[in-house]
Write a protein that holds these residues in place. Structure first.
Motif, PDB file in Angstrom:
ATOM      1  N   ALA A 119       0.826  -1.214   0.000  1.00  0.00           N
ATOM      2  CA  ALA A 119       0.000   0.000   0.000  1.00  0.00           C
ATOM      3  C   ALA A 119       0.858   1.262   0.000  1.00  0.00           C
ATOM      4  O   ALA A 119       0.502   2.267  -0.627  1.00  0.00           O
ATOM      5  CB  ALA A 119      -0.934  -0.003   1.209  1.00  0.00           C
ATOM      6  N   ALA A 120       1.986   1.217   0.702  1.00  0.00           N
ATOM      7  CA  ALA A 120       2.843   2.405   0.798  1.00  0.00           C
ATOM      8  C   ALA A 120       3.532   2.736  -0.509  1.00  0.00           C
ATOM      9  O   ALA A 120       4.022   3.861  -0.698  1.00  0.00           O
ATOM     10  CB  ALA A 120       3.884   2.204   1.900  1.00  0.00           C
ATOM     11  N   ARG A 121       3.588   1.806  -1.440  1.00  0.00           N
ATOM     12  CA  ARG A 121       4.324   2.005  -2.679  1.00  0.00           C
ATOM     13  C   ARG A 121       3.445   2.171  -3.911  1.00  0.00           C
ATOM     14  O   ARG A 121       3.955   2.370  -5.013  1.00  0.00           O
ATOM     15  CB  ARG A 121       5.298   0.837  -2.883  1.00  0.00           C
ATOM     16  N   LEU A 122       2.137   2.100  -3.726  1.00  0.00           N
ATOM     17  CA  LEU A 122       1.237   2.284  -4.864  1.00  0.00           C
ATOM     18  C   LEU A 122       0.815   3.746  -4.974  1.00  0.00           C
ATOM     19  O   LEU A 122       0.548   4.394  -3.956  1.00  0.00           O
ATOM     20  CB  LEU A 122      -0.010   1.416  -4.698  1.00  0.00           C
ATOM     21  N   PRO A 123       0.711   4.306  -6.196  1.00  0.00           N
ATOM     22  CA  PRO A 123       0.157   5.654  -6.366  1.00  0.00           C
ATOM     23  C   PRO A 123      -1.279   5.710  -5.848  1.00  0.00           C
ATOM     24  O   PRO A 123      -1.996   4.702  -5.886  1.00  0.00           O
ATOM     25  CB  PRO A 123       0.203   5.864  -7.886  1.00  0.00           C
ATOM     26  N   THR A 124      -1.693   6.875  -5.377  1.00  0.00           N
ATOM     27  CA  THR A 124      -3.018   7.015  -4.771  1.00  0.00           C
ATOM     28  C   THR A 124      -4.152   6.522  -5.665  1.00  0.00           C
ATOM     29  O   THR A 124      -5.014   5.753  -5.208  1.00  0.00           O
ATOM     30  CB  THR A 124      -3.275   8.480  -4.365  1.00  0.00           C
ATOM     31  N   PRO A 125      -4.221   6.904  -6.952  1.00  0.00           N
ATOM     32  CA  PRO A 125      -5.325   6.404  -7.793  1.00  0.00           C
ATOM     33  C   PRO A 125      -5.327   4.882  -7.916  1.00  0.00           C
ATOM     34  O   PRO A 125      -6.390   4.248  -7.905  1.00  0.00           O
ATOM     35  CB  PRO A 125      -5.070   7.071  -9.144  1.00  0.00           C
ATOM     36  N   VAL A 126      -4.141   4.289  -8.012  1.00  0.00           N
ATOM     37  CA  VAL A 126      -4.054   2.829  -8.134  1.00  0.00           C
ATOM     38  C   VAL A 126      -4.524   2.173  -6.835  1.00  0.00           C
ATOM     39  O   VAL A 126      -5.246   1.176  -6.847  1.00  0.00           O
ATOM     40  CB  VAL A 126      -2.614   2.396  -8.472  1.00  0.00           C
ATOM     41  N   LEU A 127      -4.101   2.753  -5.698  1.00  0.00           N
ATOM     42  CA  LEU A 127      -4.520   2.200  -4.413  1.00  0.00           C
ATOM     43  C   LEU A 127      -6.031   2.321  -4.228  1.00  0.00           C
ATOM     44  O   LEU A 127      -6.682   1.399  -3.731  1.00  0.00           O
ATOM     45  CB  LEU A 127      -3.790   2.917  -3.273  1.00  0.00           C
ATOM     46  N   LEU A 128      -6.609   3.456  -4.634  1.00  0.00           N
ATOM     47  CA  LEU A 128      -8.060   3.610  -4.578  1.00  0.00           C
ATOM     48  C   LEU A 128      -8.755   2.535  -5.405  1.00  0.00           C
ATOM     49  O   LEU A 128      -9.736   1.918  -4.959  1.00  0.00           O
ATOM     50  CB  LEU A 128      -8.465   4.995  -5.080  1.00  0.00           C
ATOM     51  N   ALA A 129      -8.260   2.321  -6.609  1.00  0.00           N
ATOM     52  CA  ALA A 129      -8.860   1.306  -7.475  1.00  0.00           C
ATOM     53  C   ALA A 129      -8.739  -0.079  -6.854  1.00  0.00           C
ATOM     54  O   ALA A 129      -9.686  -0.881  -6.904  1.00  0.00           O
ATOM     55  CB  ALA A 129      -8.198   1.340  -8.852  1.00  0.00           C
ATOM     56  N   CYS A 130      -7.579  -0.368  -6.239  1.00  0.00           N
ATOM     57  CA  CYS A 130      -7.387  -1.676  -5.607  1.00  0.00           C
ATOM     58  C   CYS A 130      -8.333  -1.867  -4.430  1.00  0.00           C
ATOM     59  O   CYS A 130      -8.914  -2.946  -4.259  1.00  0.00           O
ATOM     60  CB  CYS A 130      -5.937  -1.822  -5.143  1.00  0.00           C
ATOM     61  N   VAL A 131      -8.487  -0.817  -3.599  1.00  0.00           N
ATOM     62  CA  VAL A 131      -9.431  -0.901  -2.483  1.00  0.00           C
ATOM     63  C   VAL A 131     -10.838  -1.169  -3.004  1.00  0.00           C
ATOM     64  O   VAL A 131     -11.559  -2.027  -2.495  1.00  0.00           O
ATOM     65  CB  VAL A 131      -9.406   0.397  -1.652  1.00  0.00           C
ATOM     66  N   GLY A 132     -11.241  -0.428  -4.044  1.00  0.00           N
ATOM     67  CA  GLY A 132     -12.573  -0.612  -4.622  1.00  0.00           C
ATOM     68  C   GLY A 132     -12.779  -2.011  -5.162  1.00  0.00           C
ATOM     69  O   GLY A 132     -13.839  -2.627  -4.951  1.00  0.00           O
ATOM     70  N   ILE A 133     -11.762  -2.550  -5.826  1.00  0.00           N
ATOM     71  CA  ILE A 133     -11.870  -3.896  -6.388  1.00  0.00           C
ATOM     72  C   ILE A 133     -11.969  -4.934  -5.280  1.00  0.00           C
ATOM     73  O   ILE A 133     -12.804  -5.856  -5.334  1.00  0.00           O
ATOM     74  CB  ILE A 133     -10.661  -4.196  -7.300  1.00  0.00           C
ATOM     75  N   LEU A 134     -11.122  -4.814  -4.249  1.00  0.00           N
ATOM     76  CA  LEU A 134     -11.139  -5.783  -3.158  1.00  0.00           C
ATOM     77  C   LEU A 134     -12.475  -5.779  -2.427  1.00  0.00           C
ATOM     78  O   LEU A 134     -13.027  -6.845  -2.121  1.00  0.00           O
ATOM     79  CB  LEU A 134      -9.999  -5.488  -2.182  1.00  0.00           C
ATOM     80  N   VAL A 135     -12.994  -4.572  -2.137  1.00  0.00           N
ATOM     81  CA  VAL A 135     -14.288  -4.490  -1.447  1.00  0.00           C
ATOM     82  C   VAL A 135     -15.395  -5.088  -2.306  1.00  0.00           C
ATOM     83  O   VAL A 135     -16.220  -5.883  -1.836  1.00  0.00           O
ATOM     84  CB  VAL A 135     -14.611  -3.027  -1.083  1.00  0.00           C
ATOM     85  N   THR A 136     -15.423  -4.713  -3.583  1.00  0.00           N
ATOM     86  CA  THR A 136     -16.485  -5.185  -4.477  1.00  0.00           C
ATOM     87  C   THR A 136     -16.440  -6.701  -4.638  1.00  0.00           C
ATOM     88  O   THR A 136     -17.478  -7.382  -4.585  1.00  0.00           O
ATOM     89  CB  THR A 136     -16.354  -4.501  -5.849  1.00  0.00           C
ATOM     90  N   MET A 137     -15.230  -7.250  -4.832  1.00  0.00           N
ATOM     91  CA  MET A 137     -15.099  -8.701  -4.991  1.00  0.00           C
ATOM     92  C   MET A 137     -15.507  -9.427  -3.717  1.00  0.00           C
ATOM     93  O   MET A 137     -16.212 -10.442  -3.766  1.00  0.00           O
ATOM     94  CB  MET A 137     -13.658  -9.057  -5.372  1.00  0.00           C
ATOM     95  N   ALA A 138     -15.052  -8.907  -2.572  1.00  0.00           N
ATOM     96  CA  ALA A 138     -15.374  -9.559  -1.300  1.00  0.00           C
ATOM     97  C   ALA A 138     -16.877  -9.592  -1.060  1.00  0.00           C
ATOM     98  O   ALA A 138     -17.441 -10.622  -0.675  1.00  0.00           O
ATOM     99  CB  ALA A 138     -14.665  -8.836  -0.159  1.00  0.00           C
ATOM    100  N   VAL A 139     -17.533  -8.454  -1.308  1.00  0.00           N
ATOM    101  CA  VAL A 139     -18.988  -8.387  -1.102  1.00  0.00           C
ATOM    102  C   VAL A 139     -19.698  -9.337  -2.058  1.00  0.00           C
ATOM    103  O   VAL A 139     -20.656 -10.026  -1.686  1.00  0.00           O
ATOM    104  CB  VAL A 139     -19.494  -6.945  -1.290  1.00  0.00           C
ATOM    105  N   THR A 140     -19.238  -9.385  -3.292  1.00  0.00           N
ATOM    106  CA  THR A 140     -19.867 -10.251  -4.288  1.00  0.00           C
ATOM    107  C   THR A 140     -19.791 -11.712  -3.865  1.00  0.00           C
ATOM    108  O   THR A 140     -20.767 -12.469  -3.973  1.00  0.00           O
ATOM    109  CB  THR A 140     -19.201 -10.058  -5.663  1.00  0.00           C
ATOM    110  N   PHE A 141     -18.622 -12.140  -3.373  1.00  0.00           N
ATOM    111  CA  PHE A 141     -18.467 -13.526  -2.924  1.00  0.00           C
ATOM    112  C   PHE A 141     -19.410 -13.833  -1.763  1.00  0.00           C
ATOM    113  O   PHE A 141     -20.039 -14.888  -1.716  1.00  0.00           O
ATOM    114  CB  PHE A 141     -17.022 -13.786  -2.495  1.00  0.00           C
ATOM    115  N   VAL A 142     -19.486 -12.901  -0.800  1.00  0.00           N
ATOM    116  CA  VAL A 142     -20.349 -13.128   0.366  1.00  0.00           C
ATOM    117  C   VAL A 142     -21.819 -13.144  -0.040  1.00  0.00           C
ATOM    118  O   VAL A 142     -22.601 -13.995   0.416  1.00  0.00           O
ATOM    119  CB  VAL A 142     -20.092 -12.059   1.444  1.00  0.00           C
ATOM    120  N   MET A 143     -22.230 -12.198  -0.921  1.00  0.00           N
ATOM    121  CA  MET A 143     -23.618 -12.148  -1.378  1.00  0.00           C
ATOM    122  C   MET A 143     -24.012 -13.413  -2.119  1.00  0.00           C
ATOM    123  O   MET A 143     -25.147 -13.886  -2.003  1.00  0.00           O
ATOM    124  CB  MET A 143     -23.824 -10.931  -2.290  1.00  0.00           C
ATOM    125  N   ALA A 144     -23.064 -13.961  -2.873  1.00  0.00           N
ATOM    126  CA  ALA A 144     -23.350 -15.163  -3.652  1.00  0.00           C
ATOM    127  C   ALA A 144     -23.348 -16.426  -2.789  1.00  0.00           C
ATOM    128  O   ALA A 144     -23.714 -17.508  -3.261  1.00  0.00           O
ATOM    129  CB  ALA A 144     -22.331 -15.305  -4.780  1.00  0.00           C
TER     130      ALA A 144
END
Length: 230
Positions: free
Chosen positions: A78-103
């Motif tokens: 996290a400390a080495r990723l640019p802010t936009p990339v880190l934001l995108a990664c956080v969004g992807i991780l949250v979305t994927m995690a929620v999708t798995f749990v919902m399914a």
């Protein structure tokens, strides 16, 4: 943070899924994640005060040990990723995690001791990098057939330990005194509301609320990150 603390009290987890996307958008990925780690750990301590006797150390132990090993890796990444990339990664991780749990995804690999180690390792990395370490634990508990009675106190114990490691790796958030006061007041208000509503709110309603808000938040953060990279 009020809503996150409320659902954390009701279900044992959910604070990060609701609060992290908003905190990241308001404070930035670095400060938003570490504030979420502090707050989620604190609300887990309060929640576990009355349920610590139901903690199954033998079952949850491999989860927290594996998480402790991968928390530093998540912080380093996290400390080495640019802010936009880190934001995108956080969004992807949250979305994927929620999708798995919902399914209601059931994975044989997430059962038994091997499943606990896998879920803990992934959860530790996600928690320190993105502030969201609960979904792997949820998937492990679901695949292991845990009841709600077992899930909640063990989720709180897991949250205390993993967030403590994450705060140790990332440091405390750099906030003003007034911001800390607002955050503390929000946590207290959410916990009091959760305690009052616990006997009255059906669990399935809470679950749907958590997942819906988390999915919306994850997609919002993902969109913000993609926008910053364009």
């Amino acid at each position: 943070m009020v809503l996150g603390a409320l659902v954390q009290w009701l279900t044992g987890m959910g604070f990060a899924l609701i609060a992290v996307p908003v905190l990241v958008l308001v404070l930035g990925p670095g400060q938003g994640v570490v504030l979420a780690n502090c707050a989620a750990g604190a609300i887990s301590v309060v929640g576990l005060a009355t349920g610590w006797r139901r903690v199954r150390i033998g079952a949850v132990g491999p989860l927290v040990i594996a998480a402790a090993c991968t928390v530093p890796v998540g912080s380093w990444v996290a400390a080495r990723l640019p802010t936009p990339v880190l934001l995108a990664c956080v969004g992807i991780l949250v979305t994927m995690a929620v999708t798995f749990v919902m399914a209601g995804t059931r994975l044989p690999a997430l059962a038994g001791t091997r499943g606990a180690v896998t879920a803990g390792a992934v959860g530790g990395f996600m928690n320190s990098a993105a502030g969201v370490g609960g979904p792997p634990y949820s998937l492990y508990a679901m695949n292991s057939g845990w009841s709600v009675r077992d899930f909640v106190p063990n989720a709180q114990f897991y949250g205390i330990v993993v967030n403590a490691f994450s705060v140790a790796a990332n440091g405390l958030p750099r906030l003003s005194g007034s911001a800390w006061s607002v955050a503390l007041a929000a946590l207290v208000a959410g916990a009091l509301l959760g305690r009052a509503l616990a006997p009255r709110v059906p669990e399935r309603w809470v679950r749907r609320l958590i997942l819906s808000l988390a999915l919306a938040g994850g997609l919002s953060v993902l969109a913000k990150g993609v926008e910053g990279m364009m």
